[in-house]
Design an enzyme around this catalytic site. Structure first.
Site, PDB file in Angstrom:
ATOM      1  N   GLU A 100      -6.085  47.875  75.880  1.00  0.00           N
ATOM      2  CA  GLU A 100      -6.313  46.926  74.791  1.00  0.00           C
ATOM      3  C   GLU A 100      -5.447  47.407  73.625  1.00  0.00           C
ATOM      4  O   GLU A 100      -5.542  48.568  73.221  1.00  0.00           O
ATOM      5  CB  GLU A 100      -7.791  46.940  74.404  1.00  0.00           C
ATOM      6  CG  GLU A 100      -8.113  45.905  73.364  1.00  0.00           C
ATOM      7  CD  GLU A 100      -9.595  45.878  72.975  1.00  0.00           C
ATOM      8  OE1 GLU A 100     -10.409  46.547  73.637  1.00  0.00           O
ATOM      9  OE2 GLU A 100      -9.900  45.185  71.999  1.00  0.00           O
ATOM     10  N   ARG A 129     -14.151  58.876  83.657  1.00  0.00           N
ATOM     11  CA  ARG A 129     -13.173  58.983  82.596  1.00  0.00           C
ATOM     12  C   ARG A 129     -12.924  60.460  82.278  1.00  0.00           C
ATOM     13  O   ARG A 129     -13.734  61.321  82.581  1.00  0.00           O
ATOM     14  CB  ARG A 129     -13.584  58.197  81.359  1.00  0.00           C
ATOM     15  CG  ARG A 129     -14.812  58.649  80.643  1.00  0.00           C
ATOM     16  CD  ARG A 129     -14.957  57.951  79.273  1.00  0.00           C
ATOM     17  NE  ARG A 129     -14.782  56.506  79.326  1.00  0.00           N
ATOM     18  CZ  ARG A 129     -13.982  55.812  78.508  1.00  0.00           C
ATOM     19  NH1 ARG A 129     -13.291  56.404  77.573  1.00  0.00           N
ATOM     20  NH2 ARG A 129     -13.900  54.517  78.598  1.00  0.00           N
ATOM     21  N   LYS A 139     -11.312  55.458  70.715  1.00  0.00           N
ATOM     22  CA  LYS A 139     -10.263  54.929  69.851  1.00  0.00           C
ATOM     23  C   LYS A 139     -10.791  54.666  68.443  1.00  0.00           C
ATOM     24  O   LYS A 139     -10.061  54.817  67.473  1.00  0.00           O
ATOM     25  CB  LYS A 139      -9.683  53.642  70.455  1.00  0.00           C
ATOM     26  CG  LYS A 139      -8.692  53.944  71.561  1.00  0.00           C
ATOM     27  CD  LYS A 139      -7.853  52.742  71.909  1.00  0.00           C
ATOM     28  CE  LYS A 139      -8.537  51.911  72.954  1.00  0.00           C
ATOM     29  NZ  LYS A 139      -7.672  50.879  73.531  1.00  0.00           N
TER      30      LYS A 139
END
Ligand code: ATP
Ligand code: MG
Length: 556
Positions: free
Chosen positions: A35, A261, A271
């Site tokens: 994204e 992850r 983020k």
């Protein structure tokens, strides 16, 4: 790029092997779907190496797809940085760079189809009402009063939403699934919302935007993705991923597979938090060398190869875990050890006058550039009667195991002579300002001299040395897992994560160094030239110290 044959197998590669064997697929197609709302970090690097690595090893393809369904947080600056970082890591998407927003027309058509098949409806409840109808983990949700709207009415309202007839929040489009499902994501999830915002790609063309859970499987399908790899938190979304493909009766479907992850000690990877560090000036920018971002690691002196090797070592698992940052440091040390030229740089200088060496004489001392790689050759280093040594290589009152310089004691200067300290000079405050030493002309390195002493230290000739700034970094946070701490992550920042040394002296050889050049400063670590360097001043970042805490852990 150079073949990386050592990539170990993992459960995802086993699934792919099986799919090829059973002829379910003949061509493997993956994608990396960032994204564009921030810079990529080392966690993304794991996903990039996984997706592009599979495409490389199976002669398949990997697309770069910007998942840009949320116009508010996304920006072209991020798109450009992401392209640069993926390329820098050594991967290539050929001509397959896409945006989820490329598919807005088709996604709209799919939504119309869902409505026509009575698989979606327009809900005019407020967001508060939507929340209340959702139910809880133990209680079924409530059916919306709008759930039985006719296909015609839904089509008309949805068209109106698209045409901008309604304000943000007035209606949403929901999939008609099961309000009693034990999986909350299946309780008639919202698939379109009104958002009168300008999109970085589509401008003002749209005022309705699809939700990620809806856009993702369909974007995968449109691109012919065979294996859609994502992190574990999406496991619970998988039934919904499959539901859209089923409801639209799509053939040759992608399969979603989840993996753990990457979490790294002493840093944060969200983020949102990284953005806060940047916006609040707690670091100097996204590429601050203390950041876990790819651009930060690049500026710090990490090589693409070291990051790819790290990703291979971490592997791909189904269970979340915390990876020791020492493993990342080990990977870069291992790579730089092979390639970095060994040079002498004095970080905290102490002046040494060699009283029996002529003050108008300069000798060129020969030294090897890299003992690990003979092809890197040798070079000459100037030696003269005034040199700098590292302050910590001298102790006025040496402790028992100190084998470096002290009054009356000898030490070898690397690639030069043995010197002996004869006098310690101090200022009014008692601070040592310089040492006087004598050298033994019979002990020149490489001359076959038999005399040896216990310690060898590095040095630079004062007259020839170049002044430089050196930045030493430590962990950005003081705790291993700042994200899980009760305290705000800002309070856990390490106040000593950056140490700037303004008066360092380096060999003249380095005056030609350019941004990104990497060296081993003998005994102090691996360093690289920072982009802030200019004709007047070289700035070096310490990539990593020499001591390897990982091999220590490994051997325990
Ligand atoms: P955040 O949750 O911090 O906003 P994100 O996961 O939403 O990050 P994306 O840009 O959506 O960020 O991620 C792109 C791809 O990278 C996704 O497939 C995602 O699963 C993967 N990814 C993100 N973070 C990690 C990580 N720490 N380890 C491995 N893969 C990751
Ligand atoms: Mg995401």
């Amino acid at each position: 790029m150079e073949e990386n044959k050592s990539t170990p197998s993992n459960f995802i590669r086993e699934i792919i092997d099986e799919d090829l064997k059973s002829k379910k697929h003949s061509l493997i197609h993956t994608r990396f779907p960032p994204e564009p709302n921030g810079y990529l970090h080392i966690g993304h690097a794991k996903s990039i190496c996984l997706n592009f690595g599979i495409a490389r090893d199976y002669n398949g393809m990997c697309n770069l797809r910007f998942d840009d369904t949320n116009p508010v947080k996304e920006d072209i600056e991020y798109v450009e940085s992401i392209e640069e970082d993926v390329r820098w890591l050594g991967f290539d998407w050929d001509d397959r760079m896409f945006y989820a927003s490329d598919y807005f027309d088709r996604l709209y058509e799919f939504a119309v189809q869902l409505i026509k098949d009575d698989n979606a409806y327009v809900d005019s409840s407020t967001s508060q009402e939507l929340r209340e109808m959702k139910g809880t983990l133990t209680e079924a949700g409530a059916l919306s009063p709008y759930r039985n709207r006719s296909v015609e009415e839904n089509l008309e309202l949805f068209t109106g939403m698209k045409e901008g007839k309604y304000e943000d929040g007035a209606h949403v489009l929901r999939a008609k699934i099961d309000m009693a499902s034990t999986n909350m994501h299946m309780r008639d999830p919202v698939i379109y919302r009104i958002k009168k915002a300008t999109h970085h790609n589509t401008g003002d063309k749209w005022c309705i935007y699809p939700m990620y859970d809806y856009a993702h499987p369909l974007s995968d399908w449109i691109e012919g993705i065979t294996h859609s790899l994502c992190t574990l938190e999406f496991e619970i979304h998988r039934p919904l991923y499959d539901w859209f493909l089923d409801a639209l009766k799509l053939k040759n479907r992608p399969r979603q597979i989840e993996f753990a992850r990457l979490n790294l000690t002493y840093t944060v990877m969200s983020k949102r938090k990284l953005l806060e560090l940047v916006q609040e000036g707690l670091v100097s920018g996204w590429d601050d060398p203390r950041m876990p971002t790819i651009c930060g690691l690049r500026r710090r002196g990490y090589t693409p190869e070291s990051i790819r090797n790290f990703a291979d070592r971490v592997g791909v698992a189904k269970r979340d875990a915390m990876t020791d940052v020492a493993l990342l440091e080990h990977s870069v040390r291992e790579d730089l050890n092979k390639h970095a030229m060994r040079v002498m740089a004095v970080l905290r200088p102490l002046k040494v006058v060699i009283t029996n060496y002529p003050d108008d004489k300069t000798e060129e001392m020969e030294t090897t550039n890299n003992p690990e790689d003979e092809t890197m050759g040798t070079r000459k280093i100037p030696f003269s009667n005034v040199i700098y040594i590292e302050r910590e290589d001298f102790q006025e009152v040496p402790h028992k195991k100190f084998h470096r310089l002290s009054p009356g004691n000898e030490v070898r200067l690397k690639s030069a002579y043995i010197i002996k300290c004869t006098e310690v000079i101090k200022d009014d405050k008692g601070e040592i300002t310089e040492l006087h030493c004598t050298y033994d002309p019979e002990t020149k390195s490489g001359s076959g001299s038999m005399r040896s002493v216990k310690g060898t230290i590095h040095w630079v000739s004062a007259k020839h040395a170049v002044k430089a700034e050196v930045r030493l970094y430590d962990r950005l946070f003081v705790t291993e897992d700042p994200a899980s701490d009760d305290k705000d992550f800002r309070e856990l920042l390490n106040p000593h994560s950056l140490d700037i040394l303004k008066e360092c002296y380096i060999e003249p050889e380095l005056s030609k160094a350019k941004t990104g050049d990497k060296f081993q400063f003998i005994r102090t670590g691996y360093f690289c030239v920072d982009p802030l360097s200019n004709d007047e001043m070289l700035v070096f970042n310490r990539t990593v110290a020499l001591k390897d805490s990982w091999t220590k852990i490994d051997k325990k």
